[in-house]
Design a protein around this motif. Structure first.
Motif, PDB file in Angstrom:
ATOM      1  N   UNK A 185       0.552  -1.319  -0.140  1.00 19.60           N
ATOM      2  CA  UNK A 185       0.402  -0.006   0.213  1.00 19.60           C
ATOM      3  C   UNK A 185       0.877   1.081   0.095  1.00 19.60           C
ATOM      4  N   UNK A 186       1.717   1.346   0.626  1.00 22.71           N
ATOM      5  CA  UNK A 186       3.301   2.105   1.220  1.00 22.71           C
ATOM      6  C   UNK A 186       3.347   2.823  -0.689  1.00 22.71           C
ATOM      7  N   UNK A 187       3.502   2.043  -1.668  1.00 22.57           N
ATOM      8  CA  UNK A 187       4.115   1.532  -3.263  1.00 22.57           C
ATOM      9  C   UNK A 187       2.936   2.115  -4.062  1.00 22.57           C
ATOM     10  N   UNK A 188       1.942   2.136  -3.575  1.00 22.82           N
ATOM     11  CA  UNK A 188       0.651   2.364  -4.569  1.00 22.82           C
ATOM     12  C   UNK A 188      -0.014   3.414  -4.569  1.00 22.82           C
ATOM     13  N   UNK A 189      -0.306   3.687  -5.356  1.00 26.09           N
ATOM     14  CA  UNK A 189      -0.713   5.336  -5.870  1.00 26.09           C
ATOM     15  C   UNK A 189      -1.599   5.233  -5.273  1.00 26.09           C
ATOM     16  N   UNK A 195      -1.976   7.099   3.072  1.00 27.95           N
ATOM     17  CA  UNK A 195      -3.437   6.489   3.665  1.00 27.95           C
ATOM     18  C   UNK A 195      -3.150   5.618   5.950  1.00 27.95           C
ATOM     19  N   UNK A 196      -2.125   5.217   5.354  1.00 25.74           N
ATOM     20  CA  UNK A 196      -1.708   4.754   7.147  1.00 25.74           C
ATOM     21  C   UNK A 196      -1.621   5.963   7.943  1.00 25.74           C
ATOM     22  N   UNK A 197      -1.162   7.152   7.567  1.00 24.02           N
ATOM     23  CA  UNK A 197      -1.636   9.257   8.289  1.00 24.02           C
ATOM     24  C   UNK A 197      -3.030   9.150   8.745  1.00 24.02           C
ATOM     25  N   UNK A 198      -3.398   9.277   7.875  1.00 25.31           N
ATOM     26  CA  UNK A 198      -5.700   8.934   7.810  1.00 25.31           C
ATOM     27  C   UNK A 198      -5.530   8.367   9.032  1.00 25.31           C
ATOM     28  N   UNK A 199      -5.473   7.191   8.683  1.00 23.08           N
ATOM     29  CA  UNK A 199      -5.472   5.632   9.742  1.00 23.08           C
ATOM     30  C   UNK A 199      -5.440   6.312  11.120  1.00 23.08           C
ATOM     31  N   UNK A 200      -4.215   6.996  11.305  1.00 24.74           N
ATOM     32  CA  UNK A 200      -3.545   7.195  12.610  1.00 24.74           C
ATOM     33  C   UNK A 200      -4.422   8.831  13.225  1.00 24.74           C
ATOM     34  N   UNK A 201      -4.645   9.650  12.640  1.00 20.22           N
ATOM     35  CA  UNK A 201      -5.626  10.165  12.562  1.00 20.22           C
ATOM     36  C   UNK A 201      -6.732   9.997  13.451  1.00 20.22           C
ATOM     37  N   UNK A 247     -12.339  -4.898  -1.587  1.00 15.82           N
ATOM     38  CA  UNK A 247     -12.147  -3.493  -1.696  1.00 15.82           C
ATOM     39  C   UNK A 247     -12.351  -3.009  -2.393  1.00 15.82           C
ATOM     40  N   UNK A 248     -13.185  -2.320  -3.436  1.00 12.39           N
ATOM     41  CA  UNK A 248     -13.462  -1.592  -4.023  1.00 12.39           C
ATOM     42  C   UNK A 248     -12.158  -1.123  -5.079  1.00 12.39           C
ATOM     43  N   UNK A 249     -10.869  -0.936  -4.703  1.00 14.46           N
ATOM     44  CA  UNK A 249      -9.724   0.197  -4.928  1.00 14.46           C
ATOM     45  C   UNK A 249      -8.594  -1.689  -5.208  1.00 14.46           C
ATOM     46  N   UNK A 250      -8.833  -2.496  -4.911  1.00 14.76           N
ATOM     47  CA  UNK A 250      -8.632  -3.745  -4.806  1.00 14.76           C
ATOM     48  C   UNK A 250      -7.612  -4.226  -3.911  1.00 14.76           C
ATOM     49  N   UNK A 313      -4.256  -6.116  -6.295  1.00 16.16           N
ATOM     50  CA  UNK A 313      -3.645  -4.482  -6.600  1.00 16.16           C
ATOM     51  C   UNK A 313      -2.462  -5.611  -6.716  1.00 16.16           C
ATOM     52  N   UNK A 314      -1.833  -4.797  -8.625  1.00 21.62           N
ATOM     53  CA  UNK A 314      -0.604  -5.790  -8.586  1.00 21.62           C
ATOM     54  C   UNK A 314       0.448  -4.769  -7.258  1.00 21.62           C
ATOM     55  N   UNK A 315       1.820  -5.502  -7.915  1.00 18.45           N
ATOM     56  CA  UNK A 315       3.050  -6.134  -6.636  1.00 18.45           C
ATOM     57  C   UNK A 315       4.372  -5.738  -7.760  1.00 18.45           C
ATOM     58  N   UNK A 316       5.036  -5.462  -7.526  1.00 17.09           N
ATOM     59  CA  UNK A 316       6.403  -5.817  -7.476  1.00 17.09           C
ATOM     60  C   UNK A 316       7.129  -6.360  -6.248  1.00 17.09           C
ATOM     61  N   UNK A 317       7.101  -7.097  -6.335  1.00 22.67           N
ATOM     62  CA  UNK A 317       7.821  -8.221  -5.465  1.00 22.67           C
ATOM     63  C   UNK A 317       8.961  -8.051  -4.724  1.00 22.67           C
ATOM     64  N   UNK A 318      10.305  -7.135  -5.851  1.00 26.56           N
ATOM     65  CA  UNK A 318      11.389  -7.890  -5.331  1.00 26.56           C
ATOM     66  C   UNK A 318      10.829  -6.325  -4.622  1.00 26.56           C
ATOM     67  N   UNK A 319      10.940  -5.239  -5.185  1.00 28.18           N
ATOM     68  CA  UNK A 319      10.653  -3.726  -5.175  1.00 28.18           C
ATOM     69  C   UNK A 319      10.032  -4.042  -2.595  1.00 28.18           C
ATOM     70  N   UNK A 320       8.689  -4.818  -3.282  1.00 23.31           N
ATOM     71  CA  UNK A 320       8.624  -5.417  -1.267  1.00 23.31           C
ATOM     72  C   UNK A 320       9.743  -5.927  -0.685  1.00 23.31           C
ATOM     73  N   UNK A 321      10.289  -6.739  -1.341  1.00 27.32           N
ATOM     74  CA  UNK A 321      11.257  -7.531  -0.493  1.00 27.32           C
ATOM     75  C   UNK A 321      12.578  -5.852   0.071  1.00 27.32           C
ATOM     76  N   UNK A 322      13.112  -5.368  -0.678  1.00 28.93           N
ATOM     77  CA  UNK A 322      13.625  -4.433  -0.761  1.00 28.93           C
ATOM     78  C   UNK A 322      13.405  -3.653   0.635  1.00 28.93           C
ATOM     79  N   UNK A 323      12.215  -3.073   1.010  1.00 31.49           N
ATOM     80  CA  UNK A 323      11.370  -2.383   1.587  1.00 31.49           C
ATOM     81  C   UNK A 323      11.034  -2.904   2.386  1.00 31.49           C
ATOM     82  N   UNK A 324      10.267  -3.784   2.732  1.00 30.40           N
ATOM     83  CA  UNK A 324       9.877  -4.165   3.846  1.00 30.40           C
ATOM     84  C   UNK A 324      10.373  -4.039   5.451  1.00 30.40           C
ATOM     85  N   UNK A 325      11.173  -4.298   5.527  1.00 31.26           N
ATOM     86  CA  UNK A 325      11.840  -3.738   6.954  1.00 31.26           C
ATOM     87  C   UNK A 325      12.651  -2.146   7.372  1.00 31.26           C
TER      88      UNK A 325
END
Length: 337
Positions: A185-189, A195-201, A247-250, A313-325
């Motif tokens: 989600x943090x990599x998705x337009x 989105x996470x800030x809005x959840x926190x708010x 979800x309608x967003x995917x 929702x489409x995802x770049x698995x390699x990018x997710x691996x890179x940014x996960x931690x």
């Protein structure tokens, strides 16, 4: 470590399946395999036990030992064991492909091309055959029908005024699915960290896992939650006053892959277990337990969308691996976890 070895009658149980074109390669010689097998998993205890029981209907002389916890804890255990020179698991069955990609990079997984891959899309297994998806799990929105009026369409509803102080979500620091969702989600337009800030708010409650989310929504402590589909749909089938929304967003999709540990002590038993999970028999059992099967031709449970009906929702698995931690660290900072 809980021992879930279940002995059943020799011979294969006839299982209903909706796919006539595929044939299982599982052996009918149930006396040919014995010994033990150790599986590390994040599956709910009753679900992995059901799979073990199905496996033991075919291989009654194989005793299966289970260690289960959240994906993050399972992975931590595996890495700690590797550090001291011996991973005790033979098979890993945890949440998502990114987790297995990270384990593959650590040279923990053995390549094994199961003969049961027919009917499973290539997008759902590693080209090097170190892991294969076993089911389709989506994350969407669950809501309490006694507490929510009006239509709920998707993730955007969780950040609206009507949901303020009334949303619960699993922690990506514990749940593998939630960790995956965070990085996607943090990599998705349209989502991103906003989105996470809005959840926190909106004063979202961050709980340990999906089970605590379901409990909070079913008992009315919270009205809305982010959750994996099967938990909400099973609860609804059992009479809980909840609805699940794709979800309608995917949808956020994971496949809970299975893989064999490199140089494991019980490789023959591990291969047999993997073959069973991916076979028509195992996939039918998966559907009976209450998941969308990953194998073409095996029907999804009532109320679930089929794999080809889900808008992922489409995802770049390699990018997710890179940014996960880094994503988990930023989440912990944002939410004070």
């Amino acid at each position: 470590m809980k021992k879930l070895g279940v002995l059943a009658m020799a011979g294969m149980m006839a299982l209903a399946t909706g796919c006539q074109a595929q044939t299982s390669t599982l052996t009918e010689d149930t006396t040919s395999l014995s010994g033990s097998l150790t599986v590390y998993t994040s599956q709910p205890e009753e679900d992995i036990q059901a799979l073990v029981e199905g496996f033991n209907e075919i291989y009654p002389d194989v005793t299966v030992d289970i260690f289960r916890s959240g994906t993050e804890e399972v992975v931590s255990k595996v890495l700690a064991e590797k550090e001291v020179g011996s991973v005790l698991a033979d098979v890993l069955l945890v949440s998502d492909a990114t987790t297995f990609e990270a384990l593959k990079a650590e040279d923990i997984l053995e390549s094994y091309e199961s003969p049961e891959l027919e009917g499973i899309s290539e997008e759902y297994y590693d080209t090097d055959h170190t892991y294969t998806g076993t089911k389709i799990l989506t994350t969407g929105v669950v809501y309490n029908t006694d507490l929510v009026d009006g239509e709920v369409k998707g993730f955007a509803d969780l950040t609206g005024e009507a949901a303020k102080d009334n949303v619960v979500m699993p922690s990506p620091l514990y749940s593998g699915a939630a960790s995956y969702n965070l990085s996607v989600l943090t990599q998705t337009d349209g989502f991103g960290w906003d989105f996470y800030q809005a959840l926190k708010d909106n004063n979202v409650a961050v709980e340990q896992g999906n089970g605590t989310v379901l409990q909070a929504v079913t008992d009315g402590t919270k009205a809305y939650g982010m959750i994996v589909d099967y938990m909400a749909l099973r609860a609804k089938a059992d009479g809980a006053k909840v609805e699940f929304v794709y979800p309608e967003e995917g949808s956020l999709v994971i496949t809970e892959p299975i893989g064999m540990v490199k140089d494991c002590a019980n490789s023959d038993q591990a291969k047999a277990f993997i073959d069973y999970i991916l076979s028509e028999e195992g996939q039918t059992k998966t559907a009976e337990i209450g998941y969308t099967p990953i194998k073409e031709g095996v029907e999804a449970p009532e109320g679930f969308k089929k794999a080809d009906e889900i808008n992922a929702i489409s995802v770049d698995i390699k990018k997710v691996v890179e940014t996960k931690e880094a994503d988990k660290e930023q989440f912990a900072t944002m939410f004070g976890a």
